[in-house]
Design a protein around this motif. Structure first.
Motif, mmCIF file in Angstrom:
data_model
loop_
_atom_site.group_PDB
_atom_site.id
_atom_site.type_symbol
_atom_site.label_atom_id
_atom_site.label_comp_id
_atom_site.label_asym_id
_atom_site.label_seq_id
_atom_site.Cartn_x
_atom_site.Cartn_y
_atom_site.Cartn_z
ATOM 1 N N VAL A 83 4.370 9.891 -6.921
ATOM 2 C CA VAL A 83 5.539 10.141 -8.367
ATOM 3 C C VAL A 83 5.380 10.054 -9.545
ATOM 4 O O VAL A 83 5.701 11.498 -10.516
ATOM 5 C CB VAL A 83 6.312 9.448 -7.913
ATOM 6 C CG1 VAL A 83 7.173 9.752 -8.505
ATOM 7 C CG2 VAL A 83 7.289 9.961 -6.556
ATOM 8 N N GLY A 84 4.231 8.591 -9.885
ATOM 9 C CA GLY A 84 4.383 9.749 -11.658
ATOM 10 C C GLY A 84 3.021 10.834 -11.920
ATOM 11 O O GLY A 84 3.398 11.225 -12.734
ATOM 12 N N SER A 85 2.433 11.125 -10.604
ATOM 13 C CA SER A 85 1.736 12.109 -10.930
ATOM 14 C C SER A 85 2.483 13.348 -11.467
ATOM 15 O O SER A 85 2.054 14.327 -12.274
ATOM 16 C CB SER A 85 0.322 12.338 -10.383
ATOM 17 O OG SER A 85 -0.708 13.272 -10.095
ATOM 18 N N LEU A 86 3.172 14.296 -10.014
ATOM 19 C CA LEU A 86 4.206 14.872 -10.477
ATOM 20 C C LEU A 86 4.730 14.837 -11.477
ATOM 21 O O LEU A 86 4.700 15.999 -12.403
ATOM 22 C CB LEU A 86 5.061 13.977 -9.048
ATOM 23 C CG LEU A 86 5.911 15.392 -8.970
ATOM 24 C CD1 LEU A 86 4.996 16.709 -9.353
ATOM 25 C CD2 LEU A 86 6.654 15.912 -7.360
ATOM 26 N N GLY A 102 0.735 -1.301 0.345
ATOM 27 C CA GLY A 102 -0.317 0.321 -0.043
ATOM 28 C C GLY A 102 0.844 0.961 0.487
ATOM 29 O O GLY A 102 0.484 1.545 -0.446
ATOM 30 N N LEU A 103 2.208 1.226 0.715
ATOM 31 C CA LEU A 103 2.816 2.531 0.477
ATOM 32 C C LEU A 103 3.631 2.468 -0.191
ATOM 33 O O LEU A 103 3.611 3.617 -1.132
ATOM 34 C CB LEU A 103 3.923 2.050 2.049
ATOM 35 C CG LEU A 103 3.166 2.584 3.404
ATOM 36 C CD1 LEU A 103 3.968 1.977 4.612
ATOM 37 C CD2 LEU A 103 2.500 3.763 3.514
ATOM 38 N N ILE A 104 3.797 1.726 -0.469
ATOM 39 C CA ILE A 104 4.397 1.526 -2.050
ATOM 40 C C ILE A 104 3.521 2.013 -3.346
ATOM 41 O O ILE A 104 4.320 3.043 -4.059
ATOM 42 C CB ILE A 104 5.623 0.715 -2.377
ATOM 43 C CG1 ILE A 104 6.691 0.127 -1.381
ATOM 44 C CG2 ILE A 104 6.092 0.623 -3.542
ATOM 45 C CD1 ILE A 104 7.646 -1.315 -1.690
ATOM 46 N N GLY A 105 2.729 1.907 -3.709
ATOM 47 C CA GLY A 105 1.562 1.741 -4.228
ATOM 48 C C GLY A 105 1.399 3.426 -4.258
ATOM 49 O O GLY A 105 1.603 3.729 -5.622
ATOM 50 N N ALA A 106 1.102 3.591 -2.944
ATOM 51 C CA ALA A 106 0.889 5.189 -2.555
ATOM 52 C C ALA A 106 1.486 6.144 -3.740
ATOM 53 O O ALA A 106 1.410 7.188 -4.091
ATOM 54 C CB ALA A 106 0.508 5.385 -1.347
ATOM 55 N N PHE A 107 2.791 6.217 -2.549
ATOM 56 C CA PHE A 107 4.142 6.626 -3.485
ATOM 57 C C PHE A 107 5.217 6.288 -4.948
ATOM 58 O O PHE A 107 4.676 7.391 -5.793
ATOM 59 C CB PHE A 107 4.862 6.567 -2.618
ATOM 60 C CG PHE A 107 5.639 7.465 -1.265
ATOM 61 C CD1 PHE A 107 6.222 8.589 -0.330
ATOM 62 C CD2 PHE A 107 5.065 6.352 -0.487
ATOM 63 C CE1 PHE A 107 6.172 9.265 0.462
ATOM 64 C CE2 PHE A 107 5.006 6.923 0.988
ATOM 65 C CZ PHE A 107 5.283 7.799 0.783
ATOM 66 N N ALA A 108 4.306 5.229 -5.535
ATOM 67 C CA ALA A 108 4.283 5.580 -7.003
ATOM 68 C C ALA A 108 3.386 6.364 -6.982
ATOM 69 O O ALA A 108 4.195 6.776 -8.728
ATOM 70 C CB ALA A 108 5.125 3.790 -6.875
ATOM 71 N N PHE A 109 1.950 6.034 -6.958
ATOM 72 C CA PHE A 109 0.865 7.110 -7.817
ATOM 73 C C PHE A 109 1.397 8.700 -7.635
ATOM 74 O O PHE A 109 0.823 9.002 -8.961
ATOM 75 C CB PHE A 109 -0.101 6.653 -6.899
ATOM 76 C CG PHE A 109 -1.447 7.350 -7.563
ATOM 77 C CD1 PHE A 109 -2.536 6.737 -8.207
ATOM 78 C CD2 PHE A 109 -1.700 8.884 -6.763
ATOM 79 C CE1 PHE A 109 -3.648 7.485 -8.791
ATOM 80 C CE2 PHE A 109 -2.735 9.216 -7.319
ATOM 81 C CZ PHE A 109 -3.511 8.728 -8.234
ATOM 82 N N ALA A 168 1.047 2.298 -10.497
ATOM 83 C CA ALA A 168 1.273 2.407 -9.957
ATOM 84 C C ALA A 168 0.998 1.115 -8.669
ATOM 85 O O ALA A 168 2.408 0.703 -8.247
ATOM 86 C CB ALA A 168 1.060 3.601 -9.364
ATOM 87 N N THR A 169 -0.304 0.896 -8.802
ATOM 88 C CA THR A 169 -0.680 -0.270 -7.252
ATOM 89 C C THR A 169 0.055 -1.826 -8.323
ATOM 90 O O THR A 169 0.181 -2.292 -7.305
ATOM 91 C CB THR A 169 -2.148 -0.208 -7.558
ATOM 92 O OG1 THR A 169 -3.022 -0.847 -8.988
ATOM 93 C CG2 THR A 169 -2.512 0.976 -6.982
ATOM 94 N N ALA A 170 -0.102 -1.859 -9.773
ATOM 95 C CA ALA A 170 0.482 -2.977 -10.703
ATOM 96 C C ALA A 170 2.146 -3.296 -9.149
ATOM 97 O O ALA A 170 2.955 -4.446 -9.316
ATOM 98 C CB ALA A 170 0.200 -3.114 -12.145
ATOM 99 N N ALA A 171 3.123 -2.185 -10.567
ATOM 100 C CA ALA A 171 4.009 -1.932 -10.227
ATOM 101 C C ALA A 171 3.854 -2.897 -9.215
ATOM 102 O O ALA A 171 5.226 -2.728 -8.467
ATOM 103 C CB ALA A 171 5.246 -0.769 -10.563
#
Length: 595
Positions: free
Chosen positions: A84-87, A75-82, A425-428
């Motif tokens: 970072v991708g949006s930024l 959950g944490l890694i997916g949220a941060f990846a989400f 993001a969540t899949a990665a």
């Protein structure tokens, strides 16, 4: 003579037939030999799957902790990846130049190249927060470019607007104030604004306000409003009301071009040049013609940029990309720290869960299970638990990522959310966590699966070394020194360098602390494993090994125990003969302790 030849030919034919028969027999033999090997491999897979299913039921508490840690990590890694991708996809919004085909603006980037002593030249790039203006003479050059229908000089000045009373066209007075942006009426075509009432400003004392601003201050056509720029407030007459037909955007006040140039305070320069293309001219052709007509430099060392499409917002908010470039390294360093800590938590939890089963794995090794079977069984258990946890964590990462995005988004730089971004993001994150769990479990079980059957029982009961191995000691010392050095560098630096140094210091010190601590089964961690491992696990992990009668009683009292404990009692005496007479002490581990 003929009979002899006839008999020899017959004999050769028989030999040929026998050779042919032998060839068919050899191929059939190869097929029969290959079939048992395939059956053995299939049997190993079925046995590993069966062991994994039964172990998941018997060790629910231990795998429950692994499931919780893996879910939180995903959950944490997916949220941060989400986030970072949006930024990475963020661009300033297009409001003022929504009706323009292209915008010519100054380059906000500053590039500096230096050659440090003894190394190659290095180039650093930064964004200026203040606007880089263009020379006013560039308007005529842009208008002369091929395919340009109109080129408009655009300036913007912040202003405070207040209603000053009722005029001929307004029915009341307004005392409310609002903040607006002062622009020239010629630049209204770049949004575009259209008059809904009144006429365009003709003198320095007339203004046109947009409909949203008119409603906010309670003024209409013919009313008097007070505008304050940098100097003293001044009264103006509202000559008209304009609208865009869209919601949102900053309120605008339109003055004559000459009066706005005097109010702005920089009559020789402008903020940007808005360009309207002729009908049928493509965006690429317009960009090429403008780049050919304009000089390479705007003023001094500043370059001229031609912006089209989604890049138009960069001319409206010149400091947006600079803020994004400052936020991106900081967020990336935090994401890396979270990722490292999450992997450490997963590795520690999985290692503890596998260590609780060391006695069980040793007994299976003693009764004939191969190392490959044990590794496959443990890997299947962890893969099933981590796979389900990764899916659940990926689902929870979407609302967490949206919450973090809402905290970081601003009006100059809104963070977009494409349809594919949450899934990617969540899949990665889920795949990364699920793939990292299996190697950790296999490495944790290597201490038992890599030993001989006779030595596995004694090694399972032996307490874990109270001190870390040589490799862990050296690695912990190096990482601790690196973390302290990075922390010192963070106090001496500022901005992005301080953020990156602090993140590196935190990560290095966390890993160094993990390398220098090693739990003992007989200590506090051992007591927790004793409570979670059940009656069979607690007796199987004793230093002298469980006697057959005790294991049988434990199996009868514990319905959760695995099936192989029943068949292990008959092989216990034989395993004790292999390992030597019982001395009341565990057998030593084979080889040095490296980790």
């Amino acid at each position: 003579m003929s009979a002899t030849v006839r008999r020899s030919r017959t004999g050769n034919g028989n030999r040929n037939r026998r050779r042919t028969g032998n060839g068919n027999g050899s191929r059939a033999g190869d097929e029969r030999a290959a079939r048992p090997r395939a059956d053995v491999r299939a049997g190993v897979r079925r046995a590993s799957a069966f062991l994994a299913r039964r172990s998941l039921k018997a060790h629910r508490r231990a795998w429950g902790a692994v499931f919780t840690a893996t879910t939180a990590a995903a959950g944490l890694i997916g949220a941060f990846a989400f986030v970072v991708g949006s930024l990475l996809l963020a661009q300033p919004p297009v409001e003022r130049y929504a009706g323009a085909d292209a915008v010519v603006a100054g380059d906000q980037r500053v590039t500096y190249t230096a050659k440090p002593w003894g190394s190659e030249p290095k180039t650093a790039t930064a964004y200026l927060p203040e606007r880089v203006r263009l020379d006013r003479s560039l308007v005529a050059k842009a208008a002369s470019a091929r395919g340009v229908a109109k080129a408009v000089a655009d300036d913007s000045v912040p202003a405070r607007v207040a209603g000053a009373g009722a005029g001929s066209g307004s029915g009341g007075a307004g005392a409310d104030t609002a903040v607006a942006v002062g622009r020239s009426w010629a630049a209204a075509a770049l949004t575009p604004y259209r008059l809904t009432d009144g006429h365009a400003p003709r003198t320095a004392g007339e203004v046109v306000i947009d409909g949203a601003l008119a409603s906010a201050i309670g003024s209409g056509t013919g009313a008097h409003v007070t505008l304050q720029f940098d100097g003293a407030p001044r009264s103006y007459t509202v000559s008209g009301i304009a609208g865009t037909g869209r919601r949102g955007g900053s309120p605008a006040v339109f003055l004559t071009e000459h009066h706005l140039a005097a109010v702005a305070g920089h009559p020789g320069t402008i903020d940007a040049i808005g360009v309207l293309a002729e009908e049928g001219v493509s965006t690429d052709a317009l960009r090429a013609s403008l780049e050919a007509a304009l000089p390479d430099r705007a003023r001094g060392d500043r370059e001229v940029r031609v912006l089209t499409g989604a890049e138009l917002g960069q001319a409206e908010y010149p400091d947006a990309l600079g803020a994004r470039n400052e936020l991106l390294p900081l967020l990336a360093s935090i994401t890396g720290t979270v990722f490292m800590v999450a992997l450490l938590v997963i590795a520690t939890t999985i290692s503890q869960a596998v260590h609780q089963r060391s006695g069980e794995l040793a007994l299976l090794r003693a009764v004939g299970a191969t190392p490959r079977q044990l590794r496959s069984a443990v890997g299947r258990e962890v893969s099933r638990v981590a796979g389900a946890a990764a899916v659940l964590g990926a689902v929870g990462a979407v609302p967490l990522g949206l919450l973090m995005r809402s905290l970081l988004t601003t009006d100059p730089l809104p963070l977009p959310v494409p349809v594919w971004l949450p899934f990617a993001a969540t899949a990665a994150a889920g795949v990364l966590v699920a793939l990292a769990a299996r190697p950790v479990a296999v490495l944790a079980a290597r201490a038992v699966t890599g030993l001989r059957p006779a030595a596995a029982l004694g090694a399972a009961g032996a307490p874990e070394p109270g001190e870390p191995g040589r490799f862990r000691t050296v690695a912990g010392a190096v990482l601790a020194l690196a973390g302290v050095s990075a922390a010192g560098a963070a106090t001496a630096q500022g901005g992005q360098a301080a953020a990156v140094a602090a993140s590196g210091a935190a990560t290095s010190l966390i890993i160094a602390g993990r390398c220098s601590v090693r739990g003992s089964p007989g200590g506090r961690h051992g007591c927790w494993a004793h409570r979670c491992g059940g009656p069979v696990g607690s007796r199987a992990s004793s230093p002298t090994g469980p006697p057959p009668r005790t294991i049988g009683a434990s199996v009868r009292r514990s319905p959760r125990s695995c099936w192989w404990w029943r068949s292990s009692a008959c092989s216990w005496r034989q395993a004790r003969r292999w390992s030597g007479p019982p001395t009341g002490r565990p057998l030593p581990r084979s080889g040095p302790t490296w980790w």
